[in-house]
Scaffold this active site. Structure first.
Site: not given
Length: 150
Positions: A56, A84, A87
């Protein structure tokens, strides 16, 4: 709309396969703006020795460079795994309009699992979130990758 969504997620899955071939955790991402893919990336944490080089983040960096702006308002991000916390924050800071992701990540995800970053009062921009796109294929890629390493 569904055919386009599938096409973009297929591109993210292709980036995940490329990451796996490099020995990286198979996660891929693409950024789409005005119907065009402006960035495509897979994980590169091992290759670059950079813990922030998640798919990402790499895709957002490429897209920002391509459009000449750190804000990607109006852009959509397709990623194979639930982002996560790091990101999810980058997606918010980049002002991504829509987030589409494949497999859930009960251990490390931060969108519908874990900290649920977009529900936090300190999150200033919340993208529209669509989960479960190509979920089985994304999960199978991850499962096969980790099974081969055990």
């Amino acid at each position: 709309m569904m055919a386009e969504t599938t096409r973009y997620m297929d591109a993210a899955l292709d980036e995940a396969r490329k990451a796996a071939a490099r020995g990286e955790v198979p996660i891929g991402a693409v950024v789409v703006l005005d119907g065009e893919v402006v960035a495509a990336a897979g994980n590169r944490t091992r290759e670059l020795r950079d813990i922030t080089a998640h798919a990402e983040i790499e895709a957002i960096r490429q897209a920002a460079a391509a459009v000449g702006d750190e804000r990607l308002s109006g852009a959509d991000l397709y990623v194979t795994l639930e982002p996560c916390t790091m990101c999810a924050a980058a997606i918010s800071f980049a002002r991504i309009r829509r987030l589409y992701y494949g497999a859930e990540d009960p251990k490390g995800g931060a969108v519908e699992n874990g900290v649920r970053f977009y529900g936090s009062p300190t999150c200033h921009h919340v993208p529209d979130v669509y989960s479960g796109l190509a979920e089985r294929e994304a999960a199978d890629l991850l499962r096969a990758f980790f099974t081969a390493r055990r």
